[in-house]
Design a protein around this motif. Structure first.
Motif, PDB file in Angstrom:
ATOM      1  N   LEU A  80       0.819  -1.215   0.000  1.00  0.00           N
ATOM      2  CA  LEU A  80       0.000   0.000   0.000  1.00  0.00           C
ATOM      3  C   LEU A  80       0.854   1.266   0.000  1.00  0.00           C
ATOM      4  CD1 LEU A  80      -2.743  -0.974   2.636  1.00  0.00           C
ATOM      5  CD2 LEU A  80      -3.049  -0.786   0.161  1.00  0.00           C
ATOM      6  N   GLY A  81       2.157   1.103   0.189  1.00  0.00           N
ATOM      7  CA  GLY A  81       3.030   2.273   0.276  1.00  0.00           C
ATOM      8  C   GLY A  81       2.790   3.079   1.545  1.00  0.00           C
ATOM      9  N   MET A  82       2.415   2.400   2.612  1.00  0.00           N
ATOM     10  CA  MET A  82       2.192   3.072   3.895  1.00  0.00           C
ATOM     11  C   MET A  82       3.286   2.695   4.883  1.00  0.00           C
ATOM     12  SD  MET A  82      -1.866   2.503   4.635  1.00  0.00           S
ATOM     13  CE  MET A  82      -3.129   2.827   3.414  1.00  0.00           C
ATOM     14  N   SER A  83       3.412   3.523   5.949  1.00  0.00           N
ATOM     15  CA  SER A  83       4.305   3.137   7.043  1.00  0.00           C
ATOM     16  C   SER A  83       3.639   2.004   7.811  1.00  0.00           C
ATOM     17  CB  SER A  83       4.539   4.280   8.034  1.00  0.00           C
ATOM     18  OG  SER A  83       4.309   5.501   7.436  1.00  0.00           O
ATOM     19  N   HIS A  84       4.422   1.294   8.596  1.00  0.00           N
ATOM     20  CA  HIS A  84       3.793   0.288   9.441  1.00  0.00           C
ATOM     21  C   HIS A  84       4.418   0.261  10.831  1.00  0.00           C
ATOM     22  CE1 HIS A  84       7.179  -2.312   8.060  1.00  0.00           C
ATOM     23  NE2 HIS A  84       7.091  -2.746   9.288  1.00  0.00           N
ATOM     24  N   LEU A  85       3.605  -0.167  11.779  1.00  0.00           N
ATOM     25  CA  LEU A  85       4.040  -0.319  13.168  1.00  0.00           C
ATOM     26  C   LEU A  85       3.648  -1.719  13.608  1.00  0.00           C
ATOM     27  CD1 LEU A  85       2.516   3.000  14.533  1.00  0.00           C
ATOM     28  CD2 LEU A  85       4.934   2.607  14.057  1.00  0.00           C
ATOM     29  N   THR A  86       4.530  -2.398  14.336  1.00  0.00           N
ATOM     30  CA  THR A  86       4.163  -3.724  14.840  1.00  0.00           C
ATOM     31  C   THR A  86       4.283  -3.752  16.362  1.00  0.00           C
ATOM     32  OG1 THR A  86       6.432  -4.465  14.520  1.00  0.00           O
ATOM     33  CG2 THR A  86       4.898  -4.946  12.742  1.00  0.00           C
ATOM     34  N   HIS A  87       3.732  -4.802  16.962  1.00  0.00           N
ATOM     35  CA  HIS A  87       3.751  -4.987  18.428  1.00  0.00           C
ATOM     36  C   HIS A  87       3.183  -3.791  19.172  1.00  0.00           C
ATOM     37  CE1 HIS A  87       5.731  -8.810  18.645  1.00  0.00           C
ATOM     38  NE2 HIS A  87       6.672  -8.419  17.832  1.00  0.00           N
ATOM     39  N   ILE A  88       2.135  -3.193  18.627  1.00  0.00           N
ATOM     40  CA  ILE A  88       1.625  -1.959  19.227  1.00  0.00           C
ATOM     41  C   ILE A  88       0.743  -2.265  20.447  1.00  0.00           C
ATOM     42  CG2 ILE A  88       0.123   0.047  18.802  1.00  0.00           C
ATOM     43  CD1 ILE A  88       2.970   0.175  17.567  1.00  0.00           C
ATOM     44  N   THR A  89       1.021  -1.546  21.534  1.00  0.00           N
ATOM     45  CA  THR A  89       0.261  -1.767  22.774  1.00  0.00           C
ATOM     46  C   THR A  89      -0.562  -0.543  23.182  1.00  0.00           C
ATOM     47  OG1 THR A  89       2.172  -1.092  24.077  1.00  0.00           O
ATOM     48  CG2 THR A  89       1.913  -3.443  23.694  1.00  0.00           C
ATOM     49  N   LYS A  90      -0.389   0.572  22.472  1.00  0.00           N
ATOM     50  CA  LYS A  90      -1.166   1.773  22.826  1.00  0.00           C
ATOM     51  C   LYS A  90      -1.160   2.738  21.656  1.00  0.00           C
ATOM     52  CE  LYS A  90      -1.410   4.995  26.777  1.00  0.00           C
ATOM     53  NZ  LYS A  90      -2.095   6.064  26.112  1.00  0.00           N
ATOM     54  N   ILE A  91      -2.314   3.380  21.433  1.00  0.00           N
ATOM     55  CA  ILE A  91      -2.412   4.378  20.365  1.00  0.00           C
ATOM     56  C   ILE A  91      -3.082   5.628  20.909  1.00  0.00           C
ATOM     57  CG2 ILE A  91      -3.541   4.953  18.180  1.00  0.00           C
ATOM     58  CD1 ILE A  91      -3.464   2.031  17.466  1.00  0.00           C
ATOM     59  N   ASP A  92      -2.530   6.804  20.580  1.00  0.00           N
ATOM     60  CA  ASP A  92      -3.193   8.076  20.890  1.00  0.00           C
ATOM     61  C   ASP A  92      -3.292   8.876  19.610  1.00  0.00           C
ATOM     62  OD1 ASP A  92      -3.697   8.122  23.671  1.00  0.00           O
ATOM     63  OD2 ASP A  92      -1.515   8.203  24.001  1.00  0.00           O
ATOM     64  N   LEU A  93      -4.507   9.266  19.257  1.00  0.00           N
ATOM     65  CA  LEU A  93      -4.659  10.117  18.076  1.00  0.00           C
ATOM     66  C   LEU A  93      -4.283  11.532  18.497  1.00  0.00           C
ATOM     67  CD1 LEU A  93      -8.095   8.711  16.931  1.00  0.00           C
ATOM     68  CD2 LEU A  93      -5.853   8.155  15.990  1.00  0.00           C
ATOM     69  N   THR A  94      -3.275  12.085  17.866  1.00  0.00           N
ATOM     70  CA  THR A  94      -2.798  13.398  18.321  1.00  0.00           C
ATOM     71  C   THR A  94      -3.171  14.512  17.349  1.00  0.00           C
ATOM     72  OG1 THR A  94      -0.670  12.788  17.373  1.00  0.00           O
ATOM     73  CG2 THR A  94      -0.896  12.590  19.756  1.00  0.00           C
ATOM     74  N   GLY A  95      -3.708  14.174  16.214  1.00  0.00           N
ATOM     75  CA  GLY A  95      -4.099  15.204  15.264  1.00  0.00           C
ATOM     76  C   GLY A  95      -4.923  14.589  14.166  1.00  0.00           C
ATOM     77  N   ASP A  96      -5.265  15.407  13.154  1.00  0.00           N
ATOM     78  CA  ASP A  96      -6.092  14.895  12.078  1.00  0.00           C
ATOM     79  C   ASP A  96      -5.396  13.818  11.263  1.00  0.00           C
ATOM     80  OD1 ASP A  96      -8.459  16.015  12.503  1.00  0.00           O
ATOM     81  OD2 ASP A  96      -8.288  17.607  11.002  1.00  0.00           O
ATOM     82  N   ASN A  97      -4.096  13.944  11.119  1.00  0.00           N
ATOM     83  CA  ASN A  97      -3.399  12.898  10.372  1.00  0.00           C
ATOM     84  C   ASN A  97      -2.084  12.472  11.001  1.00  0.00           C
ATOM     85  OD1 ASN A  97      -2.311  15.300   9.767  1.00  0.00           O
ATOM     86  ND2 ASN A  97      -2.990  15.315   7.629  1.00  0.00           N
TER      87      ASN A  97
END
Ligand SMILES: Cc1cc2nc3c(=O)[nH]c(=O)nc-3n(C[C@H](O)[C@H](O)[C@H](O)COP(=O)(O)OP(=O)(O)OC[C@H]3O[C@@H](n4cnc5c(N)ncnc54)[C@H](O)[C@@H]3O)c2cc1C
Ligand SMILES: Cc1cc2nc3c(=O)[nH]c(=O)nc-3n(C[C@H](O)[C@H](O)[C@H](O)COP(=O)(O)OP(=O)(O)OC[C@H]3O[C@@H](n4cnc5c(N)ncnc54)[C@H](O)[C@@H]3O)c2cc1C
Lengths: 270, 401
Positions: A142-159
């Motif tokens: 998809l040409g996107m970045s990726h993150l693995t083993h994620i244990t927490k997410i905070d949306l900090t802005g629109d993108n």
């Protein structure tokens, strides 16, 4: 704040309640799965939960996507029961026999067709294959970045968002721009129980079935023939028990037992 | 004619089962000792899960799953642990609020939808529940209001509910126009009305299920009278007792039978005697068969009575038959379960004794065995079709699904 469209990839895996009924066919080196009900993998439930929470806090929608044979509708429907808005089943004889790369290729082609996607969630690894490769591979396609083993997410802005991932002796916080592919670990959340409204949603929300004709794909990259890796052999470990009777007075037996366990390194030396 | 559950109903069962597997079964020890804090939390979780919304149509904010969906869910929840399922009293609340309409409906409906209001029927009196005409709790007119005095006992969850529908004597024994059935009126009473008092929680063989509530000069506004109105209290009370009460009780009894079956099969597979699991013993097999026959028959009767309601047909006779049969079957099945479990069957940590203690508690609620048989016989003698059973579509409009 912008509403977000999350896609969650869910894989049909054998229902854990029936694992004792699964066996390996020594000839074909494949699992005999006939008659074993499928279920949503446990980490895929965490992935779905995270997407649903984002929808609830930010608005937007959640689409679940799965590649699998007919029958996979069952887990897509259960995802709808849990709250997903839409579901896509990628199913075609041409997709069969795929390794992780060919699987990721088809999943990515389905996600591309969905259009505007902000977040793609996956389990960090599946319950059965367990390679952990599909997430990063989908991201590459998809040409996107990726993150693995994620244990927490905070949306900090629109993108953009902040995420925490596990390392052996601690964790690392990162900030990434969306769109992004996120493979989650169990610690990220506690998956919800279905609400009874789910039975109603299952009647109203649709499962779209897409075959090879519905997605833009290169036939040479599909299924068994499109897979760069092939299973060369599968070995099962045979577990055998050895019995030994200890005799004597109870206190005596206890002493003998401790000694044996120490010899076998089950207990530390006194 | 179809005996197949709809897909929606099957999903409802699966959702209830998963709920039970996570929220009830691992915590049976807390329910056994009636840990109030846990019971309250569980009731809140059940509200969030939306089990109480089945009888409420979609256009009123419910799931519209209907009586069959509701019975199936309450069956699973009771199989996990037999008790007064919290949805039952929320369903009473809906039926009472809807029947009364006006300010009562406006006040309670939003809370009912959220699962934050529950209610009970306040019918039974200490001097003899079956003999309605002998009831003594009264309402006396005072301007636009009415003043209530008296006492109701064995009210299920009477110590927990926020409001109720109460059957009261409003007639004048000297006035032929307001004697007999014409002397009874149904009202809504609320727990925070001055003079409303929970006298005591009654301890039963299966725990605290019911309470006695007394009314001392409780003032109730005239628009709290349940239609059709003064002197017409019997019909709304009975429709509520049937559709919510008897169907709910049958569902809880199905839970006792199902739970007895499940625990017995598991035990019969795990218990090894003479080198073999005990389900190899023919006597055990036959007990299991008897339990399954009772499960199948009870389900057939209950689901059908529920299905008829979902079609808008009166099924009061079918409901009485189901309630009577399920009571007997649940007592039989739980006793089989105790037998199959040997000594363990009566021990606290095992479920059979719990089903066996709970099932008889449901004999009287919603009408005793004798009253059920009287009702069934009356409709048989008065000409209900014994093959089809179902009466023609209902016209009262009280219960609409
Ligand atoms: C060498 C090799 C050969 C194989 N050959 C065959 C074969 O012949 N026939 C066959 O049926 N299988 C085959 N497989 C298995 C199949 O490729 C994998 O099941 C699939 O690629 C996913 O790999 P995984 O389970 O390791 O996923 P992981 O990377 O461990 O999964 C991580 C996450 O990716 C997502 N995901 C994974 N698979 C799917 C999916 N199908 N749909 C939606 N989301 C998904 C889920 O969110 C999952 O939690 C083969 C696997 C390998 C490694
Ligand atoms: C767990 C539980 C929950 C309950 N919940 C509620 C509730 O929410 N609201 C409420 O109002 N009430 C409730 N009740 C009360 C219930 O409705 C009454 O117990 C029931 O109607 C019987 O009344 P009774 O106990 O006074 O028995 P009685 O009426 O005194 O009956 C005594 C015996 O006489 C028999 N008998 C009575 N009439 C006849 C007849 N015509 N022919 C032959 N035999 C007859 C009965 O079957 C019984 O065997 C509940 C009871 C229980 C146990």
């Amino acid at each position: 704040m912008k509403e977000l469209h999350s896609v969650v990839c869910i894989k049909p895996v054998p229902d854990q309640r029936f694992w004792d009924k699964i066996s390996l066919d020594p000839k074909t080196q494949t699992l005999r799965r006939a008659g074993i009900p499928v279920a949503l993998g446990p980490l895929d439930l965490n992935a779905l939960e995270e997407a649903l929470r984002i929808k609830e806090s930010r608005g937007g929608k959640v689409t679940v996507v799965s590649m699998g044979p007919p029958g996979t509708e069952e887990i897509l429907e259960w995802a709808i029961v849990l709250g997903a808005d839409e579901a896509v089943l990628l199913s075609d004889r041409a997709f069969a026999g795929a390794d992780t790369l060919a699987t990721a290729y088809v999943l990515a082609s389905g996600i591309k067709k969905l259009g505007d996607v902000d977040l793609v969630f996956l389990g960090n690894e599946s319950l059965d294959g367990s390679t952990g490769q599909v997430g990063p591979q989908v991201a590459e396609f998809l040409g996107m970045s990726h993150l693995t083993h994620i244990t927490k997410i905070d949306l900090t802005g629109d993108n953009k968002l902040e995420a925490k991932f596990r390392i052996e002796f601690g964790s690392i916080d990162v900030e990434v721009k969306t769109p992004v592919v996120i493979a989650v670990d169990k610690e990220i959340n506690e998956p919800r129980l279905a609400n009874i409204w789910g039975a109603v949603w299952a009647q109203e929300r649709k499962i779209n079935c897409w075959s090879i004709n519905d997605v833009e794909v290169d036939r040479d990259k599909l299924g068994l023939s499109g897979s760069p890796t092939q299973v060369a052999g599968v070995t099962t470990i045979e577990l055998k028990r050895k019995g030994e009777m200890l005799t004597g007075e109870p206190a005596d037996i206890a002493r003998q037992l401790v000694k044996k366990l120490q010899t076998d390194k089950v207990l530390p030396e006194a | 004619m179809s005996f197949k559950m709809t897909h929606e109903q099957e999903l409802a069962r699966k959702i209830a089962l998963e709920f039970a597997e996570r929220e009830i079964i691992p915590h049976r020890d807390k329910l056994r000792v009636e840990d109030e804090e846990f019971e309250e939390q569980l009731a809140v979780k059940e509200a969030k899960a939306g089990f109480h919304l089945a009888m409420i149509p979609r256009d009123e904010g419910g799931t519209g799953l209907g009586q069959v969906g509701r019975v199936v869910m309450e069956e699973e929840l009771s199989a996990a642990y037999p008790r007064m399922v919290s949805s039952l009293h929320r369903e009473f609340a809906y039926v009472f609020a809807k029947a009364t309409g006006g300010v009562v409906k406006e006040k309670w409906m939003p809370l009912i939808l959220k699962g934050e209001a529950s209610a009970a029927p306040f019918i039974n009196e200490p001097q003899g529940g079956s003999d309605l005409m002998n009831y003594t709790t009264t309402a006396r007119r005072d301007g636009d209001d009415w003043i209530i005095n008296g006492r109701k006992c064995f009210i299920s969850d009477g110590h927990k509910v926020e409001f109720g529908m109460i059957l009261l004597k409003t007639g004048d024994p000297k006035d032929p126009a307001t004697r007999g059935a014409r002397s009874m009126t149904a009202f809504i009473v609320e727990e925070d009305m001055p003079g409303y008092k929970v006298e005591r929680v009654e301890k039963s063989m299966a725990g605290n299920l019911t309470a006695t509530v007394s009314f001392t000069d409780v003032r109730v506004p005239g628009n709290y009278i349940v239609p059709p109105g003064v002197g017409r209290g019997i019909s709304p009370v009975f429709l509520a007792v049937w559709d919510v009460g008897r169907m709910g009780i049958s569902a809880m009894l199905l839970g006792c039978i199902l739970g007895s079956c499940r625990s017995s099969i598991q035990f019969a597979k795990e218990r090894v005697l003479y080198g073999k699991p005990i389900h190899d013993l023919q006597a055990i097999k036959h007990r299991i068969a008897d339990m399954y026959i009772d499960l199948a028959a009870s389900r057939a009767l209950t689901y059908r009575a529920a299905w008829l309601r979902d079609q808008g047909m009166n099924s009061s006779q079918e409901q009485s038959i189901a309630k009577y049969y399920c009571t007997q079957a649940a007592i039989r099945a739980s006793l089989h379960a105790i037998n199959i479990h040997g000594g363990s069957g009566v021990m606290d940590e095992y479920m059979p004794q719990m089903y066996y203690r709970y099932a008889p508690c449901l004999i009287a609620g919603g009408g005793t065995d004798e009253i059920m048989k009287d009702t069934i016989a009356a409709s048989a003698i008065n000409g209900a079709n014994p093959v089809m059973g179902a009466n023609p579509a209902e016209t009262s409009g009280f219960y609409i699904l």
